[in-house]
Enzyme design. Structure first.
Site, PDB file in Angstrom:
ATOM      1  N   GLY A  47     -18.912  61.156  72.753  1.00 12.29           N
ATOM      2  CA  GLY A  47     -18.346  60.426  71.332  1.00 12.29           C
ATOM      3  C   GLY A  47     -18.775  59.982  70.450  1.00 12.29           C
ATOM      4  N   ASP A 103     -14.220  56.862  70.394  1.00 11.99           N
ATOM      5  CA  ASP A 103     -13.923  58.310  69.673  1.00 11.99           C
ATOM      6  C   ASP A 103     -12.979  58.528  69.486  1.00 11.99           C
ATOM      7  OD1 ASP A 103     -13.686  59.574  72.110  1.00 11.99           O
ATOM      8  OD2 ASP A 103     -15.292  61.332  71.131  1.00 11.99           O
ATOM      9  N   ASP A 106      -6.457  59.676  73.172  1.00 11.17           N
ATOM     10  CA  ASP A 106      -5.290  60.095  72.919  1.00 11.17           C
ATOM     11  C   ASP A 106      -4.401  60.383  74.151  1.00 11.17           C
ATOM     12  OD1 ASP A 106      -4.538  62.786  72.595  1.00 11.17           O
ATOM     13  OD2 ASP A 106      -5.194  64.326  73.766  1.00 11.17           O
ATOM     14  N   ARG A 168     -20.673  67.069  65.955  1.00 10.29           N
ATOM     15  CA  ARG A 168     -20.290  65.739  65.920  1.00 10.29           C
ATOM     16  C   ARG A 168     -21.170  64.755  64.539  1.00 10.29           C
ATOM     17  NH1 ARG A 168     -18.888  64.677  71.393  1.00 10.29           N
ATOM     18  NH2 ARG A 168     -19.929  66.261  72.965  1.00 10.29           N
TER      19      ARG A 168
HETATM   20  P1  5GP Z   1      -7.889  61.049  76.924  1.00 12.72           P
HETATM   21  O1  5GP Z   1      -7.118  59.671  75.932  1.00 12.72           O
HETATM   22  O2  5GP Z   1      -6.583  62.053  76.750  1.00 12.72           O
HETATM   23  O3  5GP Z   1      -7.726  60.537  78.605  1.00 12.72           O
HETATM   24  O4  5GP Z   1      -8.970  61.851  76.018  1.00 12.72           O
HETATM   25  C1  5GP Z   1      -9.838  61.279  74.923  1.00 12.72           C
HETATM   26  C2  5GP Z   1     -10.597  62.622  74.942  1.00 12.72           C
HETATM   27  O5  5GP Z   1     -10.760  63.823  74.972  1.00 12.72           O
HETATM   28  C3  5GP Z   1     -11.757  62.222  73.486  1.00 12.72           C
HETATM   29  O6  5GP Z   1     -12.827  61.067  74.399  1.00 12.72           O
HETATM   30  C4  5GP Z   1     -12.165  63.366  73.028  1.00 12.72           C
HETATM   31  O7  5GP Z   1     -13.286  63.660  73.276  1.00 12.72           O
HETATM   32  C5  5GP Z   1     -11.619  64.180  73.396  1.00 12.72           C
HETATM   33  N1  5GP Z   1     -10.480  64.710  72.363  1.00 12.72           N
HETATM   34  C6  5GP Z   1      -9.032  64.464  72.554  1.00 12.72           C
HETATM   35  N2  5GP Z   1      -8.964  64.882  70.961  1.00 12.72           N
HETATM   36  C7  5GP Z   1      -9.546  65.334  70.269  1.00 12.72           C
HETATM   37  C8  5GP Z   1      -9.783  65.518  69.383  1.00 12.72           C
HETATM   38  O8  5GP Z   1      -8.876  65.610  68.243  1.00 12.72           O
HETATM   39  N3  5GP Z   1     -11.328  66.139  69.108  1.00 12.72           N
HETATM   40  C9  5GP Z   1     -12.109  66.430  69.441  1.00 12.72           C
HETATM   41  N4  5GP Z   1     -12.911  66.050  69.377  1.00 12.72           N
HETATM   42  N5  5GP Z   1     -11.712  65.496  71.126  1.00 12.72           N
HETATM   43  C10 5GP Z   1     -10.552  65.073  71.505  1.00 12.72           C
END
Ligand code: 5GP
Length: 182
Positions: A47, A103, A106, A168
């Site tokens: 990403g 990218d 979250d 992407r």
């Molecule tokens: P976390 O911070 O929850 O561990 O995970 C982050 C990952 O979740 C990011 O690198 C991405 O791959 C995926 N992700 C979280 N939110 C989104 C979103 O709104 N769109 C997309 N395409 N991927 C997301």
């Protein structure tokens, strides 16, 4: 069957011009922070590749780039945040000023694991730069120093962010139609 194109989006969150402008601003902040040093950018595949490339082009300091890939099992409720390095860095980071480029941050679970792992390798400093930050869903605190945009709770594609590995390459950031997400 191929996915639909143009993509099934609800609305554009940020245009190509807005993203480019904001990346220039953040790159200037990073340049100022690391002036007279060199920086190692670590991209998290896949990403962050698009964002990292755009950002690096505007940094006015010596920069090296390395990548790693992680497999996430965050979807599993029994073991949230369990991730594994699927492709490691090519070079050591001992003594380096490291900036992890993401990218989107979250829940923060993936990044927390990654930071713990990288911190154990003895970098001189370890920072985080993300294109998108969604603090409303944060489960663990991670120190995000540089970010381009804070976003709300909607699924976003473009600028490196995918849906089932597609979209992407969109030059803008968009909210996918909920029914398209499946
Ligand atoms: P976390 O911070 O929850 O561990 O995970 C982050 C990952 O979740 C990011 O690198 C991405 O791959 C995926 N992700 C979280 N939110 C989104 C979103 O709104 N769109 C997309 N395409 N991927 C997301």
């Amino acid at each position: 069957m191929n996915p639909p194109y143009p993509p099934p989006i609800d609305r554009v969150l940020y245009t190509e011009e807005q993203i480019e402008q904001r990346i220039r601003e953040v790159a200037a902040e990073i340049t100022a922070r690391y002036r007279d040093r060199s920086l190692k950018l670590i991209g998290v595949l896949k990403g962050s590749v698009f964002f990292l490339t755009a950002l690096a082009r505007h940094l006015e300091i010596p920069v090296r780039v390395d990548y790693l890939a992680i497999s996430s099992f965050s979807a599993s409720k029994s073991s949230p945040g369990v991730v594994r390095i699927a492709k490691d860095l090519d070079e050591p980071i001992e003594g380096d000023d490291v900036l992890v480029v993401e990218d989107i941050v979250d829940t923060g679970l993936t990044l927390r694991y990654l930071l713990q792992t990288l911190a154990g390798r003895g970098p001189n400093s370890l920072g985080i730069c993300t294109l998108l930050d969604r603090t409303s869903r944060r489960l663990v605190q991670v120190p995000v120093e540089f970010r381009c945009f804070e976003i709300g709770d909607h699924f976003v594609v473009g600028c490196g962010l995918d849906h089932k590995q597609y979209y992407r390459n969109l030059r803008y950031l968009a909210v996918l139609k909920p029914e398209a997400k499946g």
